[in-house]
Scaffold this motif. Structure first.
Motif, PDB file in Angstrom:
ATOM      1  N   CYS A  12       0.811  -1.227   0.000  1.00 51.81           N
ATOM      2  CA  CYS A  12       0.000   0.000   0.000  1.00 51.81           C
ATOM      3  C   CYS A  12       0.840   1.272   0.000  1.00 51.81           C
ATOM      4  CB  CYS A  12      -0.962  -0.001   1.176  1.00 51.81           C
ATOM      5  SG  CYS A  12      -0.170   0.118   2.797  1.00 51.81           S
ATOM      6  N   GLY A  13       2.114   1.168   0.346  1.00 51.00           N
ATOM      7  CA  GLY A  13       2.982   2.351   0.318  1.00 51.00           C
ATOM      8  C   GLY A  13       2.451   3.450   1.206  1.00 51.00           C
ATOM      9  N   THR A  14       2.312   4.635   0.666  1.00 53.01           N
ATOM     10  CA  THR A  14       1.845   5.782   1.449  1.00 53.01           C
ATOM     11  C   THR A  14       0.321   5.845   1.546  1.00 53.01           C
ATOM     12  OG1 THR A  14       1.924   7.235  -0.489  1.00 53.01           O
ATOM     13  CG2 THR A  14       3.907   7.141   0.904  1.00 53.01           C
ATOM     14  N   ALA A  55       1.780   6.846   5.387  1.00 55.60           N
ATOM     15  CA  ALA A  55       0.365   6.511   5.178  1.00 55.60           C
ATOM     16  C   ALA A  55      -0.460   6.891   6.401  1.00 55.60           C
ATOM     17  CB  ALA A  55       0.221   5.019   4.880  1.00 55.60           C
ATOM     18  N   ARG A  56       0.060   6.610   7.596  1.00 52.61           N
ATOM     19  CA  ARG A  56      -0.667   6.957   8.835  1.00 52.61           C
ATOM     20  C   ARG A  56      -0.922   8.467   8.918  1.00 52.61           C
ATOM     21  NH1 ARG A  56      -0.246   2.144  11.397  1.00 52.61           N
ATOM     22  NH2 ARG A  56       1.811   1.254  11.541  1.00 52.61           N
ATOM     23  N   LYS A  57       0.056   9.263   8.538  1.00 52.49           N
ATOM     24  CA  LYS A  57      -0.120  10.717   8.565  1.00 52.49           C
ATOM     25  C   LYS A  57      -1.248  11.152   7.633  1.00 52.49           C
ATOM     26  CE  LYS A  57       4.698  11.588   9.689  1.00 52.49           C
ATOM     27  NZ  LYS A  57       5.997  12.023   9.173  1.00 52.49           N
ATOM     28  N   TYR A  58      -1.259  10.605   6.423  1.00 50.08           N
ATOM     29  CA  TYR A  58      -2.302  10.952   5.461  1.00 50.08           C
ATOM     30  C   TYR A  58      -3.672  10.457   5.934  1.00 50.08           C
ATOM     31  CZ  TYR A  58       1.295  12.268   2.047  1.00 50.08           C
ATOM     32  OH  TYR A  58       2.331  12.852   1.392  1.00 50.08           O
ATOM     33  N   ILE A  59      -3.691   9.283   6.530  1.00 49.90           N
ATOM     34  CA  ILE A  59      -4.949   8.715   7.022  1.00 49.90           C
ATOM     35  C   ILE A  59      -5.519   9.592   8.138  1.00 49.90           C
ATOM     36  CG2 ILE A  59      -5.892   6.761   8.323  1.00 49.90           C
ATOM     37  CD1 ILE A  59      -3.923   5.021   6.540  1.00 49.90           C
ATOM     38  N   ARG A  60      -4.649  10.028   9.049  1.00 47.46           N
ATOM     39  CA  ARG A  60      -5.105  10.946  10.111  1.00 47.46           C
ATOM     40  C   ARG A  60      -5.606  12.259   9.512  1.00 47.46           C
ATOM     41  NH1 ARG A  60      -0.108  10.311  12.639  1.00 47.46           N
ATOM     42  NH2 ARG A  60      -0.095   8.247  13.515  1.00 47.46           N
ATOM     43  N   ARG A  61      -4.849  12.791   8.570  1.00 43.30           N
ATOM     44  CA  ARG A  61      -5.240  14.042   7.912  1.00 43.30           C
ATOM     45  C   ARG A  61      -6.626  13.932   7.285  1.00 43.30           C
ATOM     46  NH1 ARG A  61      -2.604  15.030   2.377  1.00 43.30           N
ATOM     47  NH2 ARG A  61      -4.256  13.546   1.932  1.00 43.30           N
ATOM     48  N   ASP A  62      -6.878  12.790   6.648  1.00 38.98           N
ATOM     49  CA  ASP A  62      -8.153  12.575   5.969  1.00 38.98           C
ATOM     50  C   ASP A  62      -9.234  12.026   6.903  1.00 38.98           C
ATOM     51  OD1 ASP A  62      -6.800  13.438   3.722  1.00 38.98           O
ATOM     52  OD2 ASP A  62      -6.640  11.437   2.827  1.00 38.98           O
ATOM     53  N   LEU A  68      -9.762   1.950   8.497  1.00 42.75           N
ATOM     54  CA  LEU A  68      -8.835   0.990   7.922  1.00 42.75           C
ATOM     55  C   LEU A  68      -7.702   0.671   8.884  1.00 42.75           C
ATOM     56  CD1 LEU A  68      -6.027   2.593   6.678  1.00 42.75           C
ATOM     57  CD2 LEU A  68      -7.850   3.586   5.336  1.00 42.75           C
ATOM     58  N   PHE A  69      -7.044  -0.408   8.602  1.00 43.63           N
ATOM     59  CA  PHE A  69      -5.920  -0.872   9.402  1.00 43.63           C
ATOM     60  C   PHE A  69      -4.682  -0.919   8.520  1.00 43.63           C
ATOM     61  CE2 PHE A  69      -9.762  -2.832  11.002  1.00 43.63           C
ATOM     62  CZ  PHE A  69      -9.693  -2.562  12.360  1.00 43.63           C
ATOM     63  N   LEU A  70      -3.541  -0.614   9.109  1.00 40.26           N
ATOM     64  CA  LEU A  70      -2.258  -0.754   8.412  1.00 40.26           C
ATOM     65  C   LEU A  70      -1.442  -1.815   9.131  1.00 40.26           C
ATOM     66  CD1 LEU A  70      -1.333   2.982   7.763  1.00 40.26           C
ATOM     67  CD2 LEU A  70      -2.271   1.335   6.127  1.00 40.26           C
TER      68      LEU A  70
END
Length: 179
Positions: A12-14, A55-62, A68-70
């Motif tokens: 999944c990358g970022t 990816a976690r940063k973007y997920i929090r931002r959005d 979802l889980f990483l």
């Protein structure tokens, strides 16, 4: 996708596709009365900690952290139970994997029978000089250029039936069903 899809986004990358899938599943759940309680599952898996942290940063931002889980994991040893997912997505990574066949077998393993796998990767294309240049470039880069036939054969050996394809230049997207 359906409102109750169980989707694994491999490499999944970022999280670009993973975030898109989360938003799409949310939109489907809103329009599906049968999806009371939102029974979908979305998991992004990647080998790289730095990619997952981004990816976690973007997920929090959005504001998608509830959706979802990483998981840190290797595509050749996916830490999921057999048949746990009905959808699997892997874009921009299969051609970089050390053991492509083992990764494809693992994709089939975590999909339920009839589950759909979508893979985006790259093909050799046309022309003998182009093919030779790409094969030579594979040696130092570990970037594997597939012929369409080779990609389909590998997927079929892993237990998939090709149901759709799209080729744009050197990029190919293949949709397959687990037999």
């Amino acid at each position: 996708l359906e409102a109750d899809s169980r989707l694994l986004d491999v490499a999944c990358g970022t999280g670009n596709f993973t975030r898109y899938f989360a938003q799409r599943l949310d939109a489907l759940a809103v329009h599906d009365d049968a999806a009371q309680g939102n029974s979908s599952l979305l998991v992004g898996v990647d080998l790289s900690w730095p990619m997952l942290e981004t990816a976690r940063k973007y997920i929090r931002r959005d504001q998608l952290e509830e959706r979802l889980f990483l998981v840190r994991g290797d595509a050749t040893r996916l830490p999921m139970r057999r048949g746990a997912f009905d959808r699997l997505h892997c874009a921009g990574a299969l051609h970089l994997m050390d053991d492509i066949d083992e990764a494809l077998r693992n994709f089939a393993c975590v999909l339920e029978p009839g589950g759909v796998c979508v893979i985006g990767t790259f093909v050799l294309g046309e022309g003998i000089l182009r093919k030779i240049a790409k094969r030579v470039a594979e040696i130092p880069s570990k970037f594997h250029w597939f012929s369409q036939k080779e990609l389909y054969q590998r997927m079929e050996r892993a237990g998939f039936e090709i149901i759709e394809e799209s080729v744009e230049g050197d990029a190919i997207t293949v949709k397959a069903r687990k037999c």
